[in-house]
Scaffold this motif. Structure first.
Motif, PDB file in Angstrom:
ATOM      1  N   VAL A 123      -0.715 -12.365  -6.536  1.00  0.00           N
ATOM      2  CA  VAL A 123      -0.190 -12.198  -5.184  1.00  0.00           C
ATOM      3  C   VAL A 123      -0.222 -10.701  -4.869  1.00  0.00           C
ATOM      4  N   LYS A 124      -0.791 -10.358  -3.719  1.00  0.00           N
ATOM      5  CA  LYS A 124      -0.912  -8.955  -3.302  1.00  0.00           C
ATOM      6  C   LYS A 124      -0.077  -8.730  -2.049  1.00  0.00           C
ATOM      7  N   GLY A 125       0.715  -7.656  -2.058  1.00  0.00           N
ATOM      8  CA  GLY A 125       1.522  -7.326  -0.894  1.00  0.00           C
ATOM      9  C   GLY A 125       2.437  -6.153  -1.164  1.00  0.00           C
ATOM     10  N   GLU A 126       3.338  -5.904  -0.218  1.00  0.00           N
ATOM     11  CA  GLU A 126       4.285  -4.792  -0.324  1.00  0.00           C
ATOM     12  C   GLU A 126       5.554  -5.237  -1.025  1.00  0.00           C
ATOM     13  N   LEU A 127       6.037  -4.410  -1.956  1.00  0.00           N
ATOM     14  CA  LEU A 127       7.311  -4.689  -2.623  1.00  0.00           C
ATOM     15  C   LEU A 127       8.451  -4.235  -1.731  1.00  0.00           C
ATOM     16  N   VAL A 128       9.405  -5.135  -1.495  1.00  0.00           N
ATOM     17  CA  VAL A 128      10.531  -4.847  -0.607  1.00  0.00           C
ATOM     18  C   VAL A 128      11.836  -5.315  -1.244  1.00  0.00           C
ATOM     19  N   ASP A 129      12.925  -4.801  -0.705  1.00  0.00           N
ATOM     20  CA  ASP A 129      14.254  -5.325  -1.025  1.00  0.00           C
ATOM     21  C   ASP A 129      14.363  -6.645  -0.262  1.00  0.00           C
ATOM     22  N   GLN A 130      14.477  -7.746  -0.979  1.00  0.00           N
ATOM     23  CA  GLN A 130      14.412  -9.059  -0.346  1.00  0.00           C
ATOM     24  C   GLN A 130      15.502  -9.283   0.691  1.00  0.00           C
ATOM     25  N   ALA A 131      16.727  -8.935   0.392  1.00  0.00           N
ATOM     26  CA  ALA A 131      17.832  -9.195   1.322  1.00  0.00           C
ATOM     27  C   ALA A 131      17.651  -8.425   2.635  1.00  0.00           C
ATOM     28  N   CYS A 132      17.314  -7.154   2.535  1.00  0.00           N
ATOM     29  CA  CYS A 132      17.123  -6.354   3.760  1.00  0.00           C
ATOM     30  C   CYS A 132      15.942  -6.868   4.567  1.00  0.00           C
ATOM     31  N   TYR A 133      14.870  -7.224   3.893  1.00  0.00           N
ATOM     32  CA  TYR A 133      13.693  -7.723   4.602  1.00  0.00           C
ATOM     33  C   TYR A 133      13.998  -9.028   5.327  1.00  0.00           C
ATOM     34  N   MET A 134      14.759  -9.907   4.700  1.00  0.00           N
ATOM     35  CA  MET A 134      15.067 -11.190   5.322  1.00  0.00           C
ATOM     36  C   MET A 134      15.996 -11.016   6.533  1.00  0.00           C
ATOM     37  N   LYS A 135      16.810  -9.955   6.526  1.00  0.00           N
ATOM     38  CA  LYS A 135      17.680  -9.670   7.673  1.00  0.00           C
ATOM     39  C   LYS A 135      16.876  -9.122   8.844  1.00  0.00           C
ATOM     40  N   ASP A 136      15.908  -8.251   8.540  1.00  0.00           N
ATOM     41  CA  ASP A 136      15.105  -7.615   9.586  1.00  0.00           C
ATOM     42  C   ASP A 136      13.743  -7.272   8.996  1.00  0.00           C
ATOM     43  N   LYS A 137      12.716  -7.893   9.506  1.00  0.00           N
ATOM     44  CA  LYS A 137      11.350  -7.722   8.987  1.00  0.00           C
ATOM     45  C   LYS A 137      10.842  -6.283   9.137  1.00  0.00           C
ATOM     46  N   LYS A 138      11.573  -5.444   9.856  1.00  0.00           N
ATOM     47  CA  LYS A 138      11.186  -4.041  10.008  1.00  0.00           C
ATOM     48  C   LYS A 138      11.611  -3.195   8.808  1.00  0.00           C
ATOM     49  N   ALA A 172      11.157  -8.535  -3.638  1.00  0.00           N
ATOM     50  CA  ALA A 172      10.158  -9.520  -3.237  1.00  0.00           C
ATOM     51  C   ALA A 172       8.844  -8.819  -2.917  1.00  0.00           C
ATOM     52  N   ILE A 173       7.792  -9.592  -2.940  1.00  0.00           N
ATOM     53  CA  ILE A 173       6.487  -9.119  -2.511  1.00  0.00           C
ATOM     54  C   ILE A 173       6.153  -9.862  -1.223  1.00  0.00           C
ATOM     55  N   VAL A 174       5.803  -9.107  -0.186  1.00  0.00           N
ATOM     56  CA  VAL A 174       5.465  -9.681   1.117  1.00  0.00           C
ATOM     57  C   VAL A 174       3.962  -9.530   1.305  1.00  0.00           C
ATOM     58  N   THR A 175       3.283 -10.644   1.486  1.00  0.00           N
ATOM     59  CA  THR A 175       1.826 -10.628   1.644  1.00  0.00           C
ATOM     60  C   THR A 175       1.437 -10.236   3.064  1.00  0.00           C
ATOM     61  N   ALA A 176       0.173  -9.968   3.261  1.00  0.00           N
ATOM     62  CA  ALA A 176      -0.337  -9.583   4.579  1.00  0.00           C
ATOM     63  C   ALA A 176      -0.101 -10.670   5.623  1.00  0.00           C
ATOM     64  N   ASN A 177      -0.050 -11.939   5.191  1.00  0.00           N
ATOM     65  CA  ASN A 177       0.184 -13.023   6.156  1.00  0.00           C
ATOM     66  C   ASN A 177       1.657 -13.408   6.252  1.00  0.00           C
ATOM     67  N   GLY A 178       2.552 -12.569   5.673  1.00  0.00           N
ATOM     68  CA  GLY A 178       3.983 -12.764   5.838  1.00  0.00           C
ATOM     69  C   GLY A 178       4.671 -13.666   4.834  1.00  0.00           C
ATOM     70  N   LYS A 179       3.953 -14.152   3.829  1.00  0.00           N
ATOM     71  CA  LYS A 179       4.609 -14.956   2.794  1.00  0.00           C
ATOM     72  C   LYS A 179       5.459 -14.046   1.919  1.00  0.00           C
ATOM     73  N   VAL A 180       6.625 -14.558   1.519  1.00  0.00           N
ATOM     74  CA  VAL A 180       7.566 -13.789   0.708  1.00  0.00           C
ATOM     75  C   VAL A 180       7.723 -14.475  -0.649  1.00  0.00           C
ATOM     76  N   TYR A 181       7.530 -13.709  -1.726  1.00  0.00           N
ATOM     77  CA  TYR A 181       7.683 -14.207  -3.084  1.00  0.00           C
ATOM     78  C   TYR A 181       8.725 -13.357  -3.792  1.00  0.00           C
ATOM     79  N   GLN A 182       9.814 -13.967  -4.222  1.00  0.00           N
ATOM     80  CA  GLN A 182      10.808 -13.243  -5.008  1.00  0.00           C
ATOM     81  C   GLN A 182      10.217 -12.978  -6.387  1.00  0.00           C
TER      82      GLN A 182
END
Length: 123
Positions: free
Chosen positions: A28-43, A64-74
């Motif tokens: 899975v390729k994407g940006e690593l993010v803080d899952q809770a913050c990302y789920m509150k606001d995609k920005k 989590a890793i967020v893919t280019a098409n917006g899928k989120v994987y913890q």
């Protein structure tokens, strides 16, 4: 007949315990993010959110890793061990993680180890 039924029940139980072993290995390729913050606001991504993401990740909050098409994987497993120690240096960067992909209660997860984490680019 009762023995056959008991045997089938026992076999089904053993198979259900091993269900995570049947997870599909994927990259899975994407940006690593803080899952809770990302789920509150995609920005809540990128360099502007890096400090907050690192603080939360170091406390053991899910990454989590967020893919280019917006899928989120913890991210779970060895990569998330020790309060995300292996992930913190890569937060807000684009990475590729190879690991076992599964779903639990509607949440997609990828369990990998350090050998399955590759830096793609710094964001």
């Amino acid at each position: 007949m009762r023995r056959i039924s008991a045997g089938l029940t026992a076999a089904a139980f053993v198979v259900s315990l091993g269900a995570p072993a049947f997870a599909k290995t994927e990259t899975v390729k994407g940006e690593l993010v803080d899952q809770a913050c990302y789920m509150k606001d995609k920005k809540n991504v990128g360099a502007s959110h890096k400090e907050c993401a690192e603080t939360c990740a170091k406390k053991g909050e899910p990454v989590a890793i967020v893919t280019a098409n917006g899928k989120v994987y913890q991210v779970t497993g060895a990569l998330a061990a020790e309060n995300n120690a292996k992930l913190v240096p890569h937060l807000t960067h684009t990475v590729a993680i190879t690991g076992d992909v599964s779903e639990k209660d509607g949440t997609m997860m990828i369990a990998g180890d350090a050998s399955g984490l590759k830096m793609v680019s710094r964001n």
